[in-house]
Design a protein around this motif. Structure first.
Motif, short mmCIF file in Angstrom:
data_model
loop_
_atom_site.label_atom_id
_atom_site.label_comp_id
_atom_site.label_asym_id
_atom_site.label_seq_id
_atom_site.Cartn_x
_atom_site.Cartn_y
_atom_site.Cartn_z
N SER A 5 13.50 61.28 -2.63
CA SER A 5 13.10 62.37 -3.53
C SER A 5 12.23 63.34 -2.74
N ILE A 75 6.11 63.51 -8.54
CA ILE A 75 6.19 62.05 -8.41
C ILE A 75 6.67 61.44 -9.73
N GLU A 81 13.98 56.01 -3.75
CA GLU A 81 13.26 54.88 -3.17
C GLU A 81 12.13 55.34 -2.27
N ILE A 83 9.72 58.90 -1.14
CA ILE A 83 9.26 60.21 -1.63
C ILE A 83 8.62 60.98 -0.48
N LYS A 159 8.22 54.45 -2.48
CA LYS A 159 7.74 54.68 -3.84
C LYS A 159 6.84 53.55 -4.31
#
Length: 321
Positions: A5, A75, A81, A83, A159
């Motif tokens: 992400s 967030i 999985e 960031i 994460k």
């Protein structure tokens, strides 16, 4: 589900947001989601984002809450999985995601990875390199001395590690990234990609140009960091403070023109030397003292130093983006 992400907080980023998104789209690793948190922009940011054809991107708008709040909102919306963050005026080299992910996969004991940083001038025409750093594993002692990670556009984090330390502190209006990296370093091992991958755009309107605000928050984060540290690390406190005042002297010379900036830089350097006299052995301190002395002696020196800075800068075309 996306592996990574990417969170992009943006507030009135019309001048740079397209270049930032383009550097993300050029990544050699493709399996990511791109979460743009619009922090109440009042310029053309949203209109520009609407023109981008990118199926992995979603734009979420909120009322203005500040940079830490925007990152936290990202967030909360992330499902990857791993960031990572990039501010709306910064850039990455094309292999940033690929190599950082590989480093975490090669070091399963590590929860965070960072790379080296290039500092881009505001016009986007030249850059300077940060010092190569190789710290891995328990980096808390080194990170207490200096935020060598340099910006919020650098690290990639598992994460699960974020779940263990919580969110960015929304009460901090500056230095919130150093605070967060210290909290992670107190609990997690770090890995490093020994390559220049982060292109940090320096701006005269950035928080780093507001020296008084920066000083206040640096001292807050410094105090918090040493509360996290073991008794064995408390001897580093004065050296860390000296590094802060040396950095503030650099900001004074960079953002406050002429004799005024030089006088303030002198006061910061004097404080650094009182706190930790061995800082005088640092080449950086010696350079800052020389610049400060020249500016105090002669206003003409400011033009000479500016020309030297331009000559030493590297052309931006040599960055592999």
């Amino acid at each position: 589900m996306p592996k990574i992400s990417i969170i992009v907080p943006v507030y009135n980023g019309e001048k740079t947001i397209l270049a930032t998104i383009e550097s993300i789209q050029k990544q050699t690793f493709f399996h990511f989601e791109l979460i743009v948190i619009d922090d109440g922009s009042t310029d053309c940011t949203l209109e520009l984002l609407a023109q981008i054809c990118e199926p992995r991107m979603k734009v979420i708008s909120y009322e203005n809450g500040g940079l830490p709040v925007a990152r936290n909102r990202g967030i909360a919306n992330a499902i990857g999985e791993f960031i990572t963050f990039i501010d709306a005026d910064d850039l990455w080299t094309s292999d940033k995601l690929e190599l950082q992910l590989a480093a975490l996969q090669q070091h399963p004991e590590a929860d965070v990875v960072y790379s080296w940083t290039l500092f881009l001038n505001e016009a986007g025409t030249s850059f300077h390199q940060s010092e190569p750093i190789y710290f891995q594993g328990n980096i808390l002692p080194q990170l207490l001395l200096k935020n060598f990670i340099a910006s919020g556009s650098n690290v990639m984090i598992r994460k699960q590690a974020i779940a263990s330390v919580g969110y960015f502190d929304p009460t901090l209006r500056s230095c919130e990234d150093w605070d967060y990296w210290l909290r992670l370093a107190a609990k997690c091992a770090f890995a490093v990609v020994p390559k220049y991958q982060i292109i940090y755009r320096q701006s005269t309107t950035a928080m780093s140009s507001k020296v008084e605000v920066m000083e206040k928050h640096l001292l807050i984060v410094h105090e918090r960091g040493f509360r996290l540290a073991s008794p064995e690390l408390q001897f580093l406190k004065n050296q860390s403070l000296a590094n802060i005042y040396e950095f503030l002297a650099h900001l004074c010379l960079s953002y406050i023109p002429g004799n005024t900036g030089a006088k303030q830089a002198y006061q910061k350097l004097r404080q650094a030397i009182i706190l930790y006299p061995l800082v005088l052995l640092s080449k950086r301190t010696q350079v800052l003292l020389t610049k400060t002395g020249l500016l105090l002696l002669s206003p003409i020196s400011e033009n000479i130093l500016q020309k030297i800075k331009i000559l030493r800068a590297k052309k931006v075309e040599s960055i592999n983006t």
